[in-house]
Scaffold this active site. Structure first.
Site, PDB file in Angstrom:
ATOM      1  CG  ASP A  91      40.673  30.452  34.301  1.00 51.93           C
ATOM      2  OD1 ASP A  91      40.446  29.566  35.341  1.00 51.93           O
ATOM      3  OD2 ASP A  91      41.157  31.629  34.705  1.00 51.93           O
TER       4      ASP A  91
ATOM      5  CG  ASP B   6      37.605  35.825  43.779  1.00 57.14           C
ATOM      6  OD1 ASP B   6      38.246  34.770  43.818  1.00 57.14           O
ATOM      7  OD2 ASP B   6      36.257  35.431  43.096  1.00 57.14           O
TER       8      ASP B   6
END
Length: 243
Positions: free
Chosen positions: A8, A129
């Site tokens: 990330d 998500d």
């Protein structure tokens, strides 16, 4: 099942968030390129990158780092975060990204996703998500009224082959994945499903494999050495571990 080690990106660094909360950020390495090289040395052939800055703003401020990873490894790079236009999709694929992951735009402009799939086929992945079974967008900071399971069925209808399904409540918590969600997705769709969020052990990975998932993403568990890539890949390839 394929294990996708995760990077990330935030402000050019390798970080992890807790439940998608930008206020609960931990920097694991100042050099994402070094992390990617180490993943490859440990036997990985693929990598999952999320541009957190892009997810929030749509800007490509980490493009140079992604390019460095492409140039310094032979990894197949999957990239998501802030890819919200056809131009952006084309930019990343032409840069050398193997597959792009569309998130927010899939909710806001499903026709664009359909056009991208028509042109680029299985190089287009959609990231779904979910928080309390509702789709979240804009770096997980905004909830929608869209049921995540029904949305996955719609994606399949328009030709999407692969999704990354993340239970936000599990992400970064090392508490185990949402197995019930993945069972339901397997039962209700024929999508290639990549599980994301909560993987904390080899046992979690093997349990996901038993569901016949396409892949699983692991970040924090790898960084905190809950297991190694070498160990995980060996277990996933050796059927005796499932006996």
């Amino acid at each position: 099942m394929i294990l996708f080690p995760a990077i990330d990106l935030k402000d050019g660094k390798c970080v992890r968030l807790e439940q998608g909360n930008f206020n609960k950020l931990e920097v694991y390495n100042e050099s994402p390129v070094d992390v990617a090289i180490e993943f490859e040395r440990s036997g990985s052939k693929v990598i999952h990158i999320v541009d957190l800055d892009g997810a929030r703003t749509g800007e490509r401020k980490n493009a140079s780092i992604v390019q460095e990873i492409i140039e310094n490894t032979n990894l197949d790079v999957h990239l998501g975060g802030g890819i919200r236009t056809f131009e952006s999709i084309s930019f990343w694929l032409e840069l050398g990204i193997k597959r792009v992951i569309l998130g927010t735009i899939a909710i806001e402009n499903i026709k664009l996703v359909e056009s991208a799939v028509s042109r680029y086929g299985d190089r287009i992945i959609v990231g779904v998500d979910a928080k309390n079974s509702l789709v979240a967008i804009n770096g997980w900071e905004q909830s929608t009224n869209q049921n995540s399971y029904e949305f996955c069925k719609l994606l399949e209808q328009i030709g999407v082959k692969t999704i990354v399904y993340t239970d936000i409540s599990k992400d970064g918590m090392l508490s185990g994945p949402n197995f019930e969600a993945y069972k339901r997705l397997c039962n209700e769709t024929s999508l290639n499903i990549i599980a994301s969020g909560g993987v904390s052990s080899i046992k979690d990975l093997l349990s996901l494999k038993l569901l016949n998932l396409y892949g699983a993403i692991s970040g924090k568990a790898l960084y905190e050495k809950r297991f190694s890539l070498e160990e995980a890949n060996q277990c996933l390839q050796d059927e005796s571990y499932l006996a």
